[in-house]
Write an enzyme that holds these catalytic residues in place. Structure first.
Site, PDB file in Angstrom:
ATOM      1  CB  VAL A  67      -1.127   0.049   1.116  1.00 55.23           C
ATOM      2  CG1 VAL A  67      -1.810   1.321   1.367  1.00 55.23           C
ATOM      3  CG2 VAL A  67      -1.763  -1.329   1.357  1.00 55.23           C
ATOM      4  CD  GLU A 101      -0.330  -1.933  -7.031  1.00 54.59           C
ATOM      5  OE1 GLU A 101      -0.740  -1.169  -7.379  1.00 54.59           O
ATOM      6  OE2 GLU A 101       0.108  -1.757  -5.947  1.00 54.59           O
ATOM      7  CG  HIS A 114      -2.439   1.151  -9.868  1.00 54.45           C
ATOM      8  ND1 HIS A 114      -2.811   1.715  -8.841  1.00 54.45           N
ATOM      9  CD2 HIS A 114      -1.927   1.887 -10.768  1.00 54.45           C
ATOM     10  CE1 HIS A 114      -2.491   2.990  -8.911  1.00 54.45           C
ATOM     11  NE2 HIS A 114      -1.678   3.236 -10.057  1.00 54.45           N
TER      12      HIS A 114
HETATM   13 ZN   LIG Z   1      -4.019   1.301  -7.294  1.00 48.30          ZN
END
Ligand SMILES: [Zn+2]
Length: 276
Positions: free
Chosen positions: A183, A241, A244
């Protein structure tokens, strides 16, 4: 009688002279007109030739396709650096990472994608168009799970992750370091820009979906890039990711795709730095 003949001869001579003069005047006028036409047409021909030379001997001039990105990309060198400086200031190229923090008070004008999910108002059309295109291609298992997150919300998510690692016996510093790989810290999150969309389950299972395959092929046409690719983790500082996707604008996304650059590399390229 003799006088009449003389008059007749004079008359014929007069007529002949007039005809010859008339022909000469016509010829002179014709030459002048031709000259005038030549004067007007010559520069146009030259211009056309110059254009042809420009087009074939140098980089093709990119026409801006996107209303939001009206500046053409100059290849990074001393002549175009000032032009690129302007490009680097564009809102859609804003770089946020461990070295480039986002201002806590930065809140762009937002618009709703649906279900309370918000995106930058200037870019939302491209996101919606992209999702609609996926639907048209038969991909209906696609949704935006998360997009804009406020600084406070991101802080909350980050702190929650730190607590989780501390619960596993990590020290504060180590817990923060580990949390940061999963995160982003609030000041480092692209979600604060409202230019990032997390699709579906927000896990790398997304990589195996038709939607992901479609995005890899077509997202650049809508101005989106895979922000944290698998082979760029050492540059982005963020784990892979697949879910994303970041809006940068069609013009930039296409160059990045073609050159295989992540955003950090692309910005270095625009700055004129050596890209290895
Ligand atoms: Zn994201």
């Amino acid at each position: 009688m003799a006088r009449r003949i003389v008059n007749k001869k004079k008359f014929i001579r007069g007529i002949s002279i007039m005809v010859i003069l008339f022909i000469m005047i016509i010829l002179v006028i014709a030459m002048m007109v031709k000259g005038v036409i030549y004067l007007f047409t010559k520069p146009t021909e030259n211009k056309e030739q110059e254009n042809t030379i420009t087009e074939t001997s140098s980089e093709p001039i990119k026409q801006p396709e996107d209303n939001n990105n009206t500046v053409a990309i100059g290849v990074a060198n001393s002549n175009t650096s000032s032009q690129n400086d302007e490009i680097l200031k564009q809102w859609n190229l804003k770089l946020v990472n461990k070295d480039n923090a986002v201002d806590r008070n930065y809140v762009p004008e937002l618009a709703e994608v649906g279900d309370g999910v918000k995106f930058d108002k200037r870019a939302i059309t491209y996101l919606k168009d992209m999702i609609n295109a996926m639907y048209k291609a038969g991909i209906t298992k696609i949704w935006v799970q998360s997009a804009y997150r406020s600084y406070d919300k991101q802080e909350e998510l980050f702190n929650r992750k730190v607590v989780e690692y501390k619960g596993q016996g990590k020290e504060q510093e180590e817990a923060e370091r580990l949390a940061q790989t999963v995160v982003q810290r609030p000041e480092m999150s692209e979600h604060n820009l409202a230019l990032a969309a997390d699709f579906n389950t927000v896990t790398n299972e997304f990589e195996n979906t038709k939607a992901f395959t479609w995005l890899q092929k077509n997202a650049a046409d809508y101005g989106f890039i895979l922000r944290y690719p698998k082979d760029k983790q050492d540059i982005t500082g963020i784990i892979y990711e697949s879910w994303h996707w970041r809006y940068v604008g069609k013009e930039h996304a296409k160059v990045m795709k073609q050159k295989g650059y992540c955003l950090e590399e692309y910005i270095d390229y625009l700055k004129g730095a050596q890209v290895v």
